[in-house]
Scaffold this active site. Structure first.
Site, short mmCIF file in Angstrom:
data_model
loop_
_atom_site.label_atom_id
_atom_site.label_comp_id
_atom_site.label_asym_id
_atom_site.label_seq_id
_atom_site.Cartn_x
_atom_site.Cartn_y
_atom_site.Cartn_z
N TYR A 1 -0.12 -1.65 -12.53
CA TYR A 1 -1.57 -1.54 -12.78
C TYR A 1 -1.91 -0.89 -14.11
O TYR A 1 -3.07 -0.54 -14.34
CB TYR A 1 -2.28 -0.79 -11.65
CG TYR A 1 -2.13 -1.42 -10.28
CD1 TYR A 1 -2.89 -2.54 -9.94
CD2 TYR A 1 -1.25 -0.91 -9.35
CE1 TYR A 1 -2.78 -3.11 -8.69
CE2 TYR A 1 -1.12 -1.48 -8.10
CZ TYR A 1 -1.89 -2.58 -7.76
OH TYR A 1 -1.77 -3.14 -6.53
N GLU B 1 3.78 -6.99 1.42
CA GLU B 1 3.13 -7.29 0.13
C GLU B 1 3.02 -6.01 -0.70
O GLU B 1 1.92 -5.61 -1.09
CB GLU B 1 1.71 -7.82 0.37
CG GLU B 1 1.60 -8.97 1.33
CD GLU B 1 0.15 -9.30 1.70
OE1 GLU B 1 -0.74 -8.42 1.58
OE2 GLU B 1 -0.08 -10.44 2.12
N GLY C 1 0.75 -1.23 0.00
CA GLY C 1 0.00 0.00 0.00
C GLY C 1 0.79 1.29 0.00
O GLY C 1 0.18 2.37 0.02
N CYS D 1 -13.36 3.61 -28.93
CA CYS D 1 -14.54 4.27 -29.48
C CYS D 1 -15.53 4.62 -28.39
O CYS D 1 -16.65 4.08 -28.35
CB CYS D 1 -15.15 3.40 -30.56
SG CYS D 1 -14.05 3.26 -31.97
N ARG E 1 -7.53 3.04 -15.44
CA ARG E 1 -7.93 3.85 -14.28
C ARG E 1 -7.85 5.34 -14.59
O ARG E 1 -8.70 6.12 -14.13
CB ARG E 1 -7.03 3.52 -13.09
CG ARG E 1 -7.46 2.24 -12.42
CD ARG E 1 -6.56 1.90 -11.26
NE ARG E 1 -7.11 0.75 -10.54
CZ ARG E 1 -6.43 0.00 -9.71
NH1 ARG E 1 -5.15 0.28 -9.47
NH2 ARG E 1 -6.99 -1.01 -9.09
N GLY F 1 3.07 -3.62 -3.90
CA GLY F 1 2.83 -3.79 -5.33
C GLY F 1 3.24 -2.54 -6.09
O GLY F 1 4.33 -2.43 -6.64
N ARG F 2 2.36 -1.55 -6.05
CA ARG F 2 2.56 -0.33 -6.84
C ARG F 2 3.94 0.30 -6.61
O ARG F 2 4.61 0.69 -7.57
CB ARG F 2 1.46 0.69 -6.49
CG ARG F 2 1.56 2.01 -7.26
CD ARG F 2 0.41 2.95 -6.95
NE ARG F 2 -0.84 2.41 -7.45
CZ ARG F 2 -1.78 1.87 -6.70
NH1 ARG F 2 -1.66 1.85 -5.38
NH2 ARG F 2 -2.87 1.37 -7.23
C1 LIG Z 1 -3.33 -4.96 -3.79
C2 LIG Z 1 -2.83 -5.56 -2.53
C3 LIG Z 1 -1.53 -5.31 -2.14
C4 LIG Z 1 -0.61 -4.35 -2.86
O1 LIG Z 1 -1.08 -3.04 -2.81
P1 LIG Z 1 -0.19 -1.84 -3.42
O2 LIG Z 1 -0.98 -0.63 -3.16
O3 LIG Z 1 -0.05 -2.13 -4.88
O4 LIG Z 1 1.12 -1.86 -2.73
C5 LIG Z 1 -1.06 -5.97 -1.02
N1 LIG Z 1 -1.84 -6.80 -0.31
C6 LIG Z 1 -3.12 -7.07 -0.67
C7 LIG Z 1 -3.92 -8.01 0.15
C8 LIG Z 1 -3.65 -6.44 -1.79
O5 LIG Z 1 -4.91 -6.69 -2.13
#
Ligand SMILES: *Cc1c(COP(=O)(O)O)cnc(C)c1O
Length: 484
Positions: free
Chosen positions: A427, A323, A285, A398, A362, A325-326
């Site tokens: 993403y 965990e 997050g 379109c 998005r 991601g972004r």
């Molecule tokens: C999407 C998600 C993440 C990663 O979130 P980011 O904002 O991309 O870092 C981690 N854990 C869970 C459970 C998620 O659903």
């Protein structure tokens, strides 16, 4: 130049890679004195410098053509740098830390393999994502399954593989009771809790609101007591998981969510009289800065904040799982697309490009939450010159709303020019939207050598029109018409 779609993995450069500088000017447009044609010093390039070289090298290497005038680019050095920053920020003596990457942020096998090479595993949330992680060779001990809707078959597969599982709710725990009675499993099992600390600036990204669909809502009447009892009844339940938020969530709110999970772990362990909860999965997050090339906030800032707010997390009594991601990928991806036409309507200039909702979903559907920078480039991939004027940057889809940026001040874009969309590594092009049967674009990784030359590898091949037809039911063409 034609495109070699040979499916090279990371580490195996295309044979059309831009050659290193020889004498004079090479395919990247670099002079050999360490300065490029625009006077850019190529020694010790930063991410923006590497991107600038990669954009023009991509054009020189023929990565865009009529068949596919849009592509995704990934900066391998940048990804490795972020992975290292993450490891360094959380490294703590006597604390086992397992970093995983949220696969949904860039669901591309070579990306997962690159991160695995950096010691970062996978957080998966579907059978497809698990298959990607396995295809990348990510070991079970660095794989975590989180999903609010796991089927029995998914749970069974996870338990058989020995990957970590975070149950989303109490019903899922009951399913796990039955499955674990049938088979022994090496899987560490946790429970996801929703600390209900509130949301951030983007509703769709806020997972810790009072009514979020994720995890056990801890502040609901009786919930915490039920969670403690659930742990007391299940000695195999050894982890707590909380993922508070994502883009738009202040760090303080994220840390508050981790603190709630930590305090619950302490309470559970006190109640059962032993250290049953041994690992806290703190989710991901970390937000990303989409306004400039500056990386902010940093992993170090977040880890320091956590050390201040939740010191017990780092004192050696708990293992940590993350965990993210972004924040691992966003800054390291760029979409490169051609301006097919430049027109004007109602006095507004409009650049009609090949990057729209199919790759920047998005941004098109929630432009206020997900604004992107747009770099205006000439046909050779170099920065376009000219006094900025307000322009709409539109995509190929379109529907009228397929616009990436409205009234954006940019040097006037013309037919044959290019646009680049930085910060799209997470993403964006990895999460294709199949509107208008537009093909998934190719994705290439790049590495810039010390001499400024750029090597490309295939991360994902471009999808052909025949593949689009095949996945759209071509084999069943007669099915409906024949049903009479
Ligand atoms: C999407 C998600 C993440 C990663 O979130 P980011 O904002 O991309 O870092 C981690 N854990 C869970 C459970 C998620 O659903």
């Amino acid at each position: 130049m034609g495109h070699d779609a040979s499916g090279d993995a990371i580490g195996h450069p295309h044979d059309h890679a831009a050659p290193p500088s020889g004498s004079g000017r090479d395919a990247t447009g670099l002079d050999t004195d360490g300065l490029d044609a625009d006077g850019l010093d190529v020694t010790g390039l930063d991410a923006a410098g590497r991107r600038a070289l990669a954009l023009r090298a991509a054009v020189a290497a023929g990565l865009l053509d009529d068949e596919q005038p849009v592509a995704g680019l990934i900066d391998v050095t940048g990804v490795r740098d972020s992975a290292r920053a993450l490891r360094d920020a959380f490294a703590t003596p006597d604390v086992p830390v397992t970093h995983t990457f949220a696969v949904k942020a860039a669901s591309l096998v070579p990306v997962l393999r690159l991160l695995d090479d950096e010691g970062i595993g996978c957080e998966v949330a579907s059978p497809g994502e698990l298959a990607l992680a396995r295809a990348a060779g990510v070991p079970a001990e660095r794989t975590v399954l989180d999903s609010p809707a796991k089927t029995r078959a998914e749970l069974r597969e996870a338990l058989d593989l020995g990957i970590a599982v975070n149950a989303d709710n109490e019903e899922e725990l009951t399913r796990l009771d039955a499955l674990l009675a049938e088979r022994p499993s090496a899987s560490p099992v946790g429970l996801r809790v929703n600390p209900q600390v509130g949301g951030g600036a983007i509703d769709a990204m806020s997972t810790a609101t009072a009514t979020s669909k994720f995890g056990v809502a801890l502040r609901d009447p009786g919930a915490e007591e039920r969670v403690v009892a659930a742990f007391a009844a299940r000695p195999w339940l050894t982890r707590l998981h909380a993922h508070v938020g994502s883009q738009g969530c202040p760090l303080k709110l994220m840390a508050e969510g981790v603190r709630v999970a930590y305090e619950l772990a302490e309470r559970i362990n006190d109640t059962v009289g032993r250290r049953q909860v041994g690992t806290l999965d703190i989710g991901g997050g970390l937000p990303v800065n989409f306004a400039s090339d500056e990386v902010t906030p940093t992993y170090q800032e977040y880890a320091d904040l956590l050390r201040g707010e939740v010191p017990g997390l780092f004192d050696g009594r708990y293992g940590i799982v993350t965990e993210f991601g972004r924040s691992l990928l966003a800054k390291h991806g760029t979409i490169l697309a051609r301006v097919e036409y430049a027109k004007s309507a109602g006095g507004r200039r409009i650049a009609v490009t090949h990057a729209g909702a199919q790759v920047a979903t998005r941004t098109v559907f929630a432009p206020d939450a997900w604004p992107l920078r747009v770099l205006a480039l000439g046909p050779e991939g170099r920065p376009k010159r000219g006094d900025p004027v307000p322009q709409d940057v539109a995509g190929p889809c379109c529907f009228a709303g397929d616009v990436l940026a409205r009234a954006r001040e940019l040097p006037p874009l013309d037919e044959g020019d290019l646009i680049a969309l930085p910060d799209t590594g997470a993403y964006y092009f990895s999460t294709h939207f199949h509107y208008n049967a537009l093909p998934r674009p190719a994705v290439h990784g790049y590495l810039v050598a010390d001499d400024g030359s750029v090597r490309f590898v295939t991360v994902r091949e471009r999808q052909t029109a025949a593949e689009v037809a095949a996945e759209s039911g071509a084999a069943h063409a007669e099915g409906l018409a024949g049903l009479r």
